[in-house]
Design a protein around this motif. Structure first.
Motif, PDB file in Angstrom:
ATOM      1  N   LYS A   1      35.894  36.309  30.789  1.00  0.00           N
ATOM      2  CA  LYS A   1      35.228  35.065  30.404  1.00  0.00           C
ATOM      3  C   LYS A   1      34.319  35.283  29.204  1.00  0.00           C
ATOM      4  CE  LYS A   1      33.492  30.836  30.782  1.00  0.00           C
ATOM      5  NZ  LYS A   1      32.752  30.158  31.847  1.00  0.00           N
TER       6      LYS A   1
ATOM      7  N   HIS B   1      37.887  27.511  38.721  1.00  0.00           N
ATOM      8  CA  HIS B   1      36.639  27.729  37.972  1.00  0.00           C
ATOM      9  C   HIS B   1      35.424  27.431  38.862  1.00  0.00           C
ATOM     10  CE1 HIS B   1      34.661  27.631  33.794  1.00  0.00           C
ATOM     11  NE2 HIS B   1      33.674  27.569  34.672  1.00  0.00           N
TER      12      HIS B   1
ATOM     13  N   HIS C   1      36.701  23.006  30.911  1.00  0.00           N
ATOM     14  CA  HIS C   1      35.956  21.727  30.929  1.00  0.00           C
ATOM     15  C   HIS C   1      36.522  20.674  29.975  1.00  0.00           C
ATOM     16  CE1 HIS C   1      33.371  24.610  32.827  1.00  0.00           C
ATOM     17  NE2 HIS C   1      32.905  25.117  31.709  1.00  0.00           N
TER      18      HIS C   1
ATOM     19  N   ASP D   1      33.717  24.055  38.726  1.00  0.00           N
ATOM     20  CA  ASP D   1      32.501  24.589  38.098  1.00  0.00           C
ATOM     21  C   ASP D   1      31.323  24.590  39.062  1.00  0.00           C
ATOM     22  OD1 ASP D   1      31.396  25.873  35.930  1.00  0.00           O
ATOM     23  OD2 ASP D   1      30.643  24.048  34.986  1.00  0.00           O
TER      24      ASP D   1
ATOM     25  N   HIS E   1      31.507  29.384  40.381  1.00  0.00           N
ATOM     26  CA  HIS E   1      30.552  30.480  40.138  1.00  0.00           C
ATOM     27  C   HIS E   1      29.771  30.788  41.415  1.00  0.00           C
ATOM     28  CE1 HIS E   1      31.055  30.082  35.743  1.00  0.00           C
ATOM     29  NE2 HIS E   1      31.048  28.786  35.950  1.00  0.00           N
TER      30      HIS E   1
HETATM   31 ZN   LIG Z   1      31.574  27.425  34.524  1.00  0.00          ZN
END
Ligand SMILES: [Zn+2]
Length: 272
Positions: free
Chosen positions: A88, A9, A159, A224, A11
């Motif tokens: 997503k 995960h 998360h 993340d 970005h």
């Molecule tokens: Zn994320």
């Protein structure tokens, strides 16, 4: 052989983000999760940007407010890009529960193309204030209906559903097709505060690993990473969370890599 670590995960919008990430990352493979146009999120990336990154896998993303046109666009990309392994959905950033009729339609598409569904779960990020939950749209518990009705599709509640851990861990224990990840659970910038967060997270996870024996097969490593501020762009400490778990080395390797091949079945088919 070098230990394989798969960040499930992160970005990256452009190559610069990816270079910044590599400064603090431990991973060798990456799942770059695409955004939608919502405040608090980075811009959606273009699929062309990363086409030569062999170790990077991609997701689609759906703007639920423009569902009909999005379904057409996403289907076209799923047909043409084998490296897209999931879709997503930004629960909480968009005001829909996971069992909403719109998301059922997206899940039908995921089923057709053999990709997984990944959800933002738990608190949402707001650059102008502390993270918060204004409503419970992003609560992982609403994934249950999908998990029951779409046995062939895997669902990832991201998360740890922060901070309602029980709601996601229970689903992970009960349903073969539900998974979660530790991404985004560290945000302190200050060293001392960060160390404290790592320790707290290890304690929380160890407690739940004892409570739910199947959780070690459902938990995934992720960071993340996003290049907005230091709290999210320095990802070096995430590895310490896995290292601190009361698990064998083989079980830790599952969290760092192989569980991801189970959660993202398309990846498993492509060859590990
Ligand atoms: Zn994320």
């Amino acid at each position: 052989m070098e230990k394989e670590i798969f960040d499930c995960h992160c970005h990256f919008v452009d190559k610069e983000d990816f270079e910044l990430y590599k400064k603090t990352a431990n991973a060798t493979k990456f799942l770059n999760i695409r955004s939608t146009n919502n405040s608090g999120l980075v811009k959606p990336y273009s699929f062309d940007t990363f086409k030569d990154e062999e170790d990077m896998f991609l997701t689609e993303s759906v703007d639920l407010y423009k569902l009909d046109e999005e379904l057409i666009r996403v289907e076209e990309n799923l047909k043409n890009n084998e490296r897209i392994i999931a879709i997503k959905i930004y629960l909480g950033y968009q005001s829909f529960f996971a069992n909403d009729e719109r998301i059922v339609k997206v899940t039908q598409l995921a089923k057709k193309y053999g990709v997984s569904m990944v959800f933002h779960c738990g608190e949402t990020y707001d650059p102008n204030s502390d993270s918060q939950t204004n409503d419970n749209y992003a609560d992982a518990k609403y994934i249950e209906d999908l998990a029951v009705n779409f046995k062939e599709v895997n669902f990832i509640g991201s998360h740890l559903n922060w901070p309602d851990f029980d709601n996601i861990f229970e689903l992970c224990e009960r349903y073969e097709n539900v998974f979660t990840c530790i991404s985004g659970c560290l945000d302190a910038i200050d060293r001392e505060e960060r160390d404290k967060q790592v320790k707290e997270l290890i304690n929380i996870l160890n407690k739940y690993l004892r409570k739910y024996p199947n959780l070690k097969n459902k938990l995934m490593y992720g960071t993340d990473f996003f290049a907005i501020d230091l709290g999210f762009s320095d990802v070096s400490d995430y590895i310490k969370i896995v290292e601190g778990l009361e698990l064998s080395e083989i079980e830790k390797e599952k969290i760092l890599c192989t569980n991801i091949f189970e959660a993202y079945r398309k990846l498993g088919e492509e060859g590990k």
